[in-house]
Every structure is written in C-alpha cells, then in structure tokens.
Design an enzyme around this catalytic site. Structure first.
Site, PDB file in Angstrom:
ATOM      1  N   HIS A   1       0.858  -1.183   0.000  1.00 19.10           N
ATOM      2  CA  HIS A   1       0.000   0.000   0.000  1.00 19.10           C
ATOM      3  C   HIS A   1       0.892   1.231   0.000  1.00 19.10           C
ATOM      4  O   HIS A   1       1.998   1.191   0.538  1.00 19.10           O
ATOM      5  CB  HIS A   1      -0.888   0.006   1.254  1.00 19.10           C
ATOM      6  CG  HIS A   1      -2.111   0.851   1.091  1.00 19.10           C
ATOM      7  ND1 HIS A   1      -2.071   2.220   1.022  1.00 19.10           N
ATOM      8  CD2 HIS A   1      -3.412   0.511   0.961  1.00 19.10           C
ATOM      9  CE1 HIS A   1      -3.300   2.685   0.853  1.00 19.10           C
ATOM     10  NE2 HIS A   1      -4.143   1.662   0.812  1.00 19.10           N
TER      11      HIS A   1
ATOM     12  N   SER B   1     -34.065  -7.476 -20.365  1.00 17.94           N
ATOM     13  CA  SER B   1     -35.219  -7.117 -21.196  1.00 17.94           C
ATOM     14  C   SER B   1     -35.067  -5.720 -21.789  1.00 17.94           C
ATOM     15  O   SER B   1     -34.336  -4.877 -21.252  1.00 17.94           O
ATOM     16  CB  SER B   1     -36.484  -7.160 -20.346  1.00 17.94           C
ATOM     17  OG  SER B   1     -36.418  -6.144 -19.352  1.00 17.94           O
TER      18      SER B   1
HETATM   19  N1  LIG Z   1      -6.614  -6.699   3.510  1.00 17.68           N
HETATM   20  C1  LIG Z   1      -6.301  -6.734   2.223  1.00 17.68           C
HETATM   21  O1  LIG Z   1      -6.681  -7.658   1.519  1.00 17.68           O
HETATM   22  C2  LIG Z   1      -5.444  -5.670   1.587  1.00 17.68           C
HETATM   23  C3  LIG Z   1      -4.490  -5.016   2.325  1.00 17.68           C
HETATM   24  N2  LIG Z   1      -3.587  -4.210   1.700  1.00 17.68           N
HETATM   25  C4  LIG Z   1      -2.524  -3.586   2.487  1.00 17.68           C
HETATM   26  O2  LIG Z   1      -1.707  -4.633   3.010  1.00 17.68           O
HETATM   27  C5  LIG Z   1      -1.215  -4.264   4.315  1.00 17.68           C
HETATM   28  C6  LIG Z   1      -1.648  -5.312   5.336  1.00 17.68           C
HETATM   29  O3  LIG Z   1      -3.047  -5.235   5.443  1.00 17.68           O
HETATM   30  P1  LIG Z   1      -3.909  -6.402   6.120  1.00 17.68           P
HETATM   31  O4  LIG Z   1      -3.419  -7.708   5.656  1.00 17.68           O
HETATM   32  O5  LIG Z   1      -5.339  -6.034   5.883  1.00 17.68           O
HETATM   33  O6  LIG Z   1      -3.542  -6.202   7.652  1.00 17.68           O
HETATM   34  P2  LIG Z   1      -4.335  -6.699   8.947  1.00 17.68           P
HETATM   35  O7  LIG Z   1      -5.231  -5.607   9.439  1.00 17.68           O
HETATM   36  O8  LIG Z   1      -4.949  -7.997   8.656  1.00 17.68           O
HETATM   37  O9  LIG Z   1      -3.142  -6.818  10.001  1.00 17.68           O
HETATM   38  C7  LIG Z   1      -2.031  -7.665   9.783  1.00 17.68           C
HETATM   39  C8  LIG Z   1      -1.328  -8.013  11.054  1.00 17.68           C
HETATM   40  O10 LIG Z   1      -0.892  -6.841  11.706  1.00 17.68           O
HETATM   41  C9  LIG Z   1      -0.671  -7.202  13.052  1.00 17.68           C
HETATM   42  N3  LIG Z   1      -0.613  -5.977  13.842  1.00 17.68           N
HETATM   43  C10 LIG Z   1      -1.466  -4.928  13.836  1.00 17.68           C
HETATM   44  N4  LIG Z   1      -1.060  -3.982  14.685  1.00 17.68           N
HETATM   45  C11 LIG Z   1       0.097  -4.430  15.240  1.00 17.68           C
HETATM   46  C12 LIG Z   1       1.011  -3.894  16.194  1.00 17.68           C
HETATM   47  N5  LIG Z   1       0.822  -2.697  16.759  1.00 17.68           N
HETATM   48  N6  LIG Z   1       2.097  -4.639  16.539  1.00 17.68           N
HETATM   49  C13 LIG Z   1       2.302  -5.836  15.973  1.00 17.68           C
HETATM   50  N7  LIG Z   1       1.469  -6.382  15.067  1.00 17.68           N
HETATM   51  C14 LIG Z   1       0.384  -5.691  14.701  1.00 17.68           C
HETATM   52  C15 LIG Z   1      -1.822  -8.110  13.396  1.00 17.68           C
HETATM   53  O11 LIG Z   1      -1.405  -9.059  14.331  1.00 17.68           O
HETATM   54  C16 LIG Z   1      -2.166  -8.763  12.065  1.00 17.68           C
HETATM   55  O12 LIG Z   1      -1.734 -10.093  12.023  1.00 17.68           O
HETATM   56  C17 LIG Z   1      -1.762  -2.874   4.566  1.00 17.68           C
HETATM   57  O13 LIG Z   1      -0.800  -1.954   4.108  1.00 17.68           O
HETATM   58  C18 LIG Z   1      -3.007  -2.804   3.684  1.00 17.68           C
HETATM   59  O14 LIG Z   1      -3.390  -1.494   3.320  1.00 17.68           O
HETATM   60  C19 LIG Z   1      -3.576  -4.036   0.346  1.00 17.68           C
HETATM   61  C20 LIG Z   1      -4.505  -4.664  -0.434  1.00 17.68           C
HETATM   62  C21 LIG Z   1      -5.572  -5.439   0.138  1.00 17.68           C
HETATM   63 MG   LIG Z   2      -7.201  -0.622   0.657  1.00 23.49          MG
END
Ligand SMILES: NC(=O)C1=CN([C@@H]2O[C@H](COP(=O)(O)OP(=O)(O)OC[C@H]3O[C@@H](n4cnc5c(N)ncnc54)[C@H](O)[C@@H]3O)[C@@H](O)[C@H]2O)C=CC1
Ligand SMILES: [Mg+2]
Ligand SMILES: CC(=O)[C@](C)(O)C(=O)O
Ligand SMILES: [Mg+2]
Length: 347
Positions: free
Chosen positions: A123, A269
């Site tokens: 991102h 339609s």
């Molecule tokens: N969710 C998606 O499918 C998509 C996400 N992205 C990007 O990918 C990246 C990851 O997003 P997601 O997979 O949605 O993340 P998520 O919200 O699922 O979080 C991923 C991990 O971050 C860890 N985490 C959160 N806060 C923490 C902290 N303070 N200390 C340690 N660990 C922490 C959590 O344990 C979790 O396993 C972001 O930059 C997002 O914008 C991009 C495209 C789609």
């Molecule tokens: Mg997004």
C-alpha cells in the site's frame, strides 16, 4: 513490458509472458523474504510465494494469527519468528501489518533496514502520508510496492485456482539499481494477474477512494437505500433482497465481469435496458459530487488521519467488530443468510 491499449490509452504493463516465474525466482534466489504480519495479505502473499518456490519466513506477534500461521505450516524457529527476528533475518522486509500497526512498529523495525535490503509495501499509505506516519526509510535501502487489487483472501484462492489477481507496483527508492526488477519479480511471485505501474501517491489515493467508493462504501450505501425504499413500500425482505443484491451477485455482475456492461444490458429485457439507460445518468449526477468530496477528503489526508486515529486506539478491534456485527444484524444481511441457504447448491 507489454504495451496494451486500455480504451484508447496505451500503458506499459507486465505479464507472466515477458516476466515468467522462472525469471522471478532467478532474480530473488538469494533473498530471504520476511513477511511481517499475518492478517489478510500476509497469509495470501506468504503462501503463494512459498508455493512458487521462494525463500519465505513469517514474522508475527503471539496470538490468534500466530497460531493460524503455525496451522498453515510455518514452523516456529525455522520459518516463523517474532516480528523483530524476522526483520533481522529478512533481506526483503514486507510490511504487511495493518497500516496503523506499521506506524506502531516502525521505530522498532527501522534498525533492521541495513544497507542493500529492500523495504516492501502493499500500500502507498505509510510512505505517501509519511508526515503523519513518521515512516522515513534510510536512503541506502530499496523501497518498493506491489499492491494487490483485491483481498488477500482472493489472492490466495485465485492462485490456488490457477488464476491471478491484478496488482499495481511502484518504486519509491532505488538504492541498489535493482529495485524495479526485484519489485516485479515479487509481484509475479505473489501470483499477480498483470502488473501496472503507479506511484505510492497514486496508489494510496486511488485505493482509499475505491474502497470508500464503488468497491465497499458506496455499494453498501446504494444497497441500503434501495432495500429500505422497497421495504417501506411494502415489499417483502425476500423481494427487496433479491432485487437489490442477490440478482446482482448471482446473475448480473458475473455477466458484466465477463463481457462488459453493454453485454449484461443486452441480456436483460428491453424494458430493463430502457430504464437503466435513462436512470444511469441520474444516479451519476447524484453520486458524482459525493465522489469528488470523497477524493478531496482522501487527497488532503483527512481519510488517512481518521484511519490512523481510529485504528491506533487500544480497543479498535472491539469497536470495529461491533460495527461489523451491527451490519451483520441488519434485516437486509440477515435476509441474505436465508437467501444463501436456499441456493440449491447449498442444500
Ligand atoms: N486486507 C487486504 O486484503 C489488503 C491489504 N492491503 C494492504 O496490506 C497491508 C496489510 O493489510 P492487512 O493484511 O489487511 O492487515 P491486517 O489488518 O490484517 O493486520 C495484519 C497483522 O498486523 C498485526 N498488527 C497490527 N497492529 C500491530 C502492532 N501494533 N504490533 C504488531 N502487530 C500488529 C496483526 O497481528 C495482524 O496479524 C496494509 O498496508 C493494507 O493497506 C492491500 C490490499 C488489500
Ligand atoms: Mg485498501
Ligand atoms: C481489498 C483491497 O484492496 C482494499 C479494499 O483496498 C483493502 O482491503 O484495503
Ligand atoms: Mg485495494
């Protein structure tokens, strides 16, 4: 790169044809890919890279998602580590923590970004809004991005089905002279459909617009508005839900996904076609000012700041879950459960 014509505009894009998996493996053969964070994107990207033969480790804090990583075959002490250990071992550090989580761990992680390593994002958020996130990478590392245009869940399921999810890619910093080839190799490794070039700024603004707009926010608003109007005029939940959502997901969206909107229209339609052609511009006129408002709110950093503030609260997860539960409990989405249950393939 392949030159492709997108509606009259020619773009350079990358496909597996000019950039096959073997080439990607060759480019990244000496790298240790450390996937930091095992939420939604983490499992998708790490799983696809592992299955594609790359050298991958995962860094995740203890808790439910750590246990999920173990269940997915990541081995503690061998391929699964704490966030800091993985960042130390990795040569490509993939920031797949939530965007707020990335801000929280940045002060701990930046010391592991030693000369020649690669800092990878999915991102543009952290870098584009660096005045708000505080993420300023050292100058002697490569900083790249591959942003899958869909959920990490789909990235994985589509990969397993032999399909690919389109991704954008961008280079923010090229310290080694090899940032671009590493970045594209990474995109091929995670199972991209085709890759198109962007910048961290353009990705961040378009992504926040899309998810607040037609992909998630606007579509829910549209559904609720139509469902409520139908219900308030005496239509049953079954009728209101089928006319608002079920017919779209099951019959009509697959048609325009496959061959375009005119083809979907052509398979409806003449009554539907006449009315839809008349009403599309009216909806566009009503919605466009809200879209402009949304884009401005993204562009000026308001939306990023709201995400940072809300998602950095200690109880953000409980609050989010409560809001999702309220959505789940709406009559429309409860009616949906019964409709799904009644799909012949489900019983
Ligand atoms: N969710 C998606 O499918 C998509 C996400 N992205 C990007 O990918 C990246 C990851 O997003 P997601 O997979 O949605 O993340 P998520 O919200 O699922 O979080 C991923 C991990 O971050 C860890 N985490 C959160 N806060 C923490 C902290 N303070 N200390 C340690 N660990 C922490 C959590 O344990 C979790 O396993 C972001 O930059 C997002 O914008 C991009 C495209 C789609
Ligand atoms: Mg997004
Ligand atoms: C799935 C995706 O790309 C989103 C909607 O932008 C996101 O999850 O942030
Ligand atoms: Mg997105």
């Amino acid at each position: 790169m392949a030159k492709m014509n997108f509606g009259g505009v020619v773009e350079d894009v990358v496909t597996k044809e000019e950039f096959p998996l073997e080439k990607a493996r060759e480019i990244l053969k000496d790298e240790t890919i450390a996937v930091i964070g095992y939420g939604i994107q983490g499992p998708g990207q790490a799983g696809n890279l592992r299955d594609n033969g790359f050298n991958v480790i995962v860094g995740q804090r203890q808790g439910k998602t750590y246990d999920k990583a173990v269940a997915d075959g990541w081995v503690p002490g061998k391929t699964l580590f704490s966030i800091e250990e993985a960042a130390e071992k990795g040569t490509i550090i993939c920031m797949l923590l939530s965007d707020a989580g990335q801000i929280a761990v940045w002060p701990k992680l930046k010391k592991y970004l030693t000369k020649g390593k690669t800092l990878y994002y999915s991102h543009g958020f952290a870098i584009n809004w660096q005045d708000r996130t505080g993420v300023v990478p050292p100058e002697d590392v490569d900083v790249v991005m591959v942003a899958p245009k869909g959920s990490g869940t789909s990235l994985r399921t589509m990969f397993l089905e032999g399909r690919g999810l389109n991704c954008s890619y961008a280079i923010y910093q090229d310290a080694t002279g090899k940032a671009e080839e590493k970045c594209i190799a990474f995109g091929i490794g995670i199972g991209a459909g085709y890759l198109f070039q962007t910048t961290f700024h353009k990705e961040a603004t378009s992504d926040l617009t899309g998810e607040r707009g037609s992909l998630m926010g606007a579509i829910e608003g549209l559904f609720e508005a139509q469902y409520e109007v139908l219900r308030s005029h005496g239509h049953s939940p079954s009728e209101a839900f089928n006319e608002t959502v079920e017919e779209l997901t099951q019959s009509l969206a697959p048609l325009f996904g496959e061959k375009g909107m005119d083809w979907m229209y052509a398979n409806c339609s003449t009554t539907a076609q006449r009315g839809a052609l008349d009403w599309a511009p009216r909806f566009k006129a009503a919605i466009k000012p809200v879209m402009e408002w949304l884009y401005l709110s993204v562009e000026n950093g308001t939306e990023a700041q709201i995400s940072i503030d809300k998602n950095s609260l200690p109880d953000y997860r409980e609050k989010l879950n409560a809001e999702l539960q309220a959505m789940h409990d709406m009559e429309m989405w409860r009616a949906a459960e019964t409709v799904r249950q009644l799909r012949p393939e489900n019983n």
